[in-house]
Design a protein around this motif. Structure first.
Motif, PDB file in Angstrom:
ATOM      1  N   ASP A 124       0.817  -1.221   0.000  1.00  0.00           N
ATOM      2  CA  ASP A 124       0.000   0.000   0.000  1.00  0.00           C
ATOM      3  C   ASP A 124       0.845   1.263   0.000  1.00  0.00           C
ATOM      4  O   ASP A 124       0.365   2.337  -0.387  1.00  0.00           O
ATOM      5  CB  ASP A 124      -0.934   0.011   1.217  1.00  0.00           C
ATOM      6  CG  ASP A 124      -0.163   0.069   2.541  1.00  0.00           C
ATOM      7  OD1 ASP A 124       0.727  -0.776   2.735  1.00  0.00           O
ATOM      8  OD2 ASP A 124      -0.465   0.958   3.360  1.00  0.00           O
ATOM      9  N   ARG A 140      -4.712 -11.127  -6.120  1.00  0.00           N
ATOM     10  CA  ARG A 140      -5.574 -10.218  -5.352  1.00  0.00           C
ATOM     11  C   ARG A 140      -4.814  -8.957  -4.951  1.00  0.00           C
ATOM     12  O   ARG A 140      -5.365  -7.856  -4.985  1.00  0.00           O
ATOM     13  CB  ARG A 140      -6.134 -10.934  -4.122  1.00  0.00           C
ATOM     14  CG  ARG A 140      -7.129 -12.034  -4.459  1.00  0.00           C
ATOM     15  CD  ARG A 140      -7.755 -12.622  -3.204  1.00  0.00           C
ATOM     16  NE  ARG A 140      -6.767 -13.187  -2.289  1.00  0.00           N
ATOM     17  CZ  ARG A 140      -6.241 -14.407  -2.421  1.00  0.00           C
ATOM     18  NH1 ARG A 140      -6.585 -15.178  -3.441  1.00  0.00           N
ATOM     19  NH2 ARG A 140      -5.351 -14.857  -1.532  1.00  0.00           N
ATOM     20  N   GLU A 141      -3.548  -9.133  -4.569  1.00  0.00           N
ATOM     21  CA  GLU A 141      -2.743  -7.968  -4.199  1.00  0.00           C
ATOM     22  C   GLU A 141      -2.491  -7.069  -5.407  1.00  0.00           C
ATOM     23  O   GLU A 141      -2.497  -5.834  -5.291  1.00  0.00           O
ATOM     24  CB  GLU A 141      -1.419  -8.427  -3.600  1.00  0.00           C
ATOM     25  CG  GLU A 141      -1.571  -9.075  -2.230  1.00  0.00           C
ATOM     26  CD  GLU A 141      -0.314  -9.774  -1.766  1.00  0.00           C
ATOM     27  OE1 GLU A 141      -0.177  -9.985  -0.545  1.00  0.00           O
ATOM     28  OE2 GLU A 141       0.531 -10.134  -2.619  1.00  0.00           O
ATOM     29  N   LYS A 144      -5.582  -4.957  -6.080  1.00  0.00           N
ATOM     30  CA  LYS A 144      -5.685  -3.868  -5.095  1.00  0.00           C
ATOM     31  C   LYS A 144      -4.684  -2.758  -5.395  1.00  0.00           C
ATOM     32  O   LYS A 144      -5.002  -1.557  -5.284  1.00  0.00           O
ATOM     33  CB  LYS A 144      -5.468  -4.428  -3.697  1.00  0.00           C
ATOM     34  CG  LYS A 144      -5.771  -3.458  -2.565  1.00  0.00           C
ATOM     35  CD  LYS A 144      -5.687  -4.157  -1.221  1.00  0.00           C
ATOM     36  CE  LYS A 144      -6.015  -3.187  -0.083  1.00  0.00           C
ATOM     37  NZ  LYS A 144      -5.956  -3.874   1.238  1.00  0.00           N
ATOM     38  N   ALA A 153      -9.206  -2.952 -11.766  1.00  0.00           N
ATOM     39  CA  ALA A 153      -8.823  -4.157 -11.023  1.00  0.00           C
ATOM     40  C   ALA A 153      -9.146  -5.379 -11.865  1.00  0.00           C
ATOM     41  O   ALA A 153     -10.144  -6.061 -11.669  1.00  0.00           O
ATOM     42  CB  ALA A 153      -9.559  -4.213  -9.694  1.00  0.00           C
TER      43      ALA A 153
END
Length: 283
Positions: A124, A140-141, A144, A153
């Motif tokens: 992040d 998934r990361e 994001k 996405a």
């Protein structure tokens, strides 16, 4: 858009063989700020993998429980802060549980000059980074991260689409993207892209991503010690680490027979020296 496969010959050219003139510092020093009280094993696995990849020194900075476990497994690890040539951050951590002091420390690393391998709980913070960065997200990361960059996405259905997504993300981020999967894809800004297909389905087990992070950190530290820190150099390091990791996973699984068998993350780390020795002997 179809990237070519990264080969063992190319991996051997990226790996750094020590010489009689080397010492532990010139071989590369990698720092790991990984693991947490909840997931201390990630620190152990990453440190183990970094040592077995042939780095000159590993520094580990993390929670007391993780540090104790690291030293029990690898007492040669240095747990004092100091100069490094590459960082590995985020493995075995959760951004939602990160305190202000740790956030400040990670931001400091990401705003420095030393190459950084960022995974899991540090992803992040990467969009604001100015350091040379390699991100190592799973699907998934990656989705994001793309949202944080203002991109769609995308849930890529095939490897050609995954390659496009990785390349687009690398351009937007200005960093190297290592997209984990049965086929690993590495992309860098400017169109550099490679595929790595050396793995085995037996690698789909807890902790193998932490091993990959340690391998990659050690490879990057060796390259950085030799002055190779351009993004294409780091992309070659990422592809090489993925090749070593996948080949080590296959070697560990093949010990159980021609069809392979169950492995643990430590099995993969323990197979790394043999893979590197073989690559350097034939590359």
């Amino acid at each position: 858009m179809t990237a070519r496969d990264w080969t063992g010959h190319e991996a051997a050219r990226t790996l750094r063989r020590p010489t009689g003139a080397d010492d532990k510092y010139s071989r590369g020093v990698v720092g790991l700020r990984t693991g947490s009280t909840r997931y201390p094993g990630a620190a152990v696995l990453g440190v183990e993998a970094a040592w077995r990849t042939g780095t000159g020194m590993v520094r580990y900075l993390g929670p007391a429980r993780a540090q104790d476990l690291v030293l029990q497994r690898r007492p040669e690890t240095v747990t004092a802060d100091g100069r490094v040539q590459a960082w590995v951050i985020g493995s075995g951590t959760d951004a939602a549980e990160r305190d202000a002091a740790e956030t400040a420390a990670l931001r400091g690393i990401l705003s420095g000059d030393v190459p950084v391998v960022a995974d899991a709980g540090a992803l992040d913070l990467v969009p604001a980074a100015s350091a040379p960065v390699i991100v190592t997200p799973h699907a998934r990361e990656l989705a994001k991260l793309r949202v944080a960059l203002g991109l769609d996405a995308v849930d890529a259905a095939d490897d050609d689409e995954r390659e496009r997504v990785a390349a687009e993300t690398a351009e937007a981020l200005g960093a190297v993207v290592l997209s984990k999967g049965a086929v690993t894809i590495v992309a860098a800004p400017g169109g550099w892209a490679r595929r790595i297909s050396t793995g085995t389905p037996w690698l789909a087990t807890a902790g193998t991503g932490d091993v990959l992070g340690g391998v990659l950190g050690a490879v990057v530290a060796g390259a950085a010690a030799a002055g190779h820190t351009a993004l294409e150099d780091l992309a070659a390091c990422a592809a090489t680490a993925a090749w070593v990791h996948g080949t080590a996973g296959t070697a560990a699984a093949d010990r159980h027979g021609r069809s392979g068998g169950p492995i643990t993350a430590l099995d993969v780390a323990e197979a790394v020296p043999g893979v590197i020795a073989g690559a350097l002997a034939t590359g």
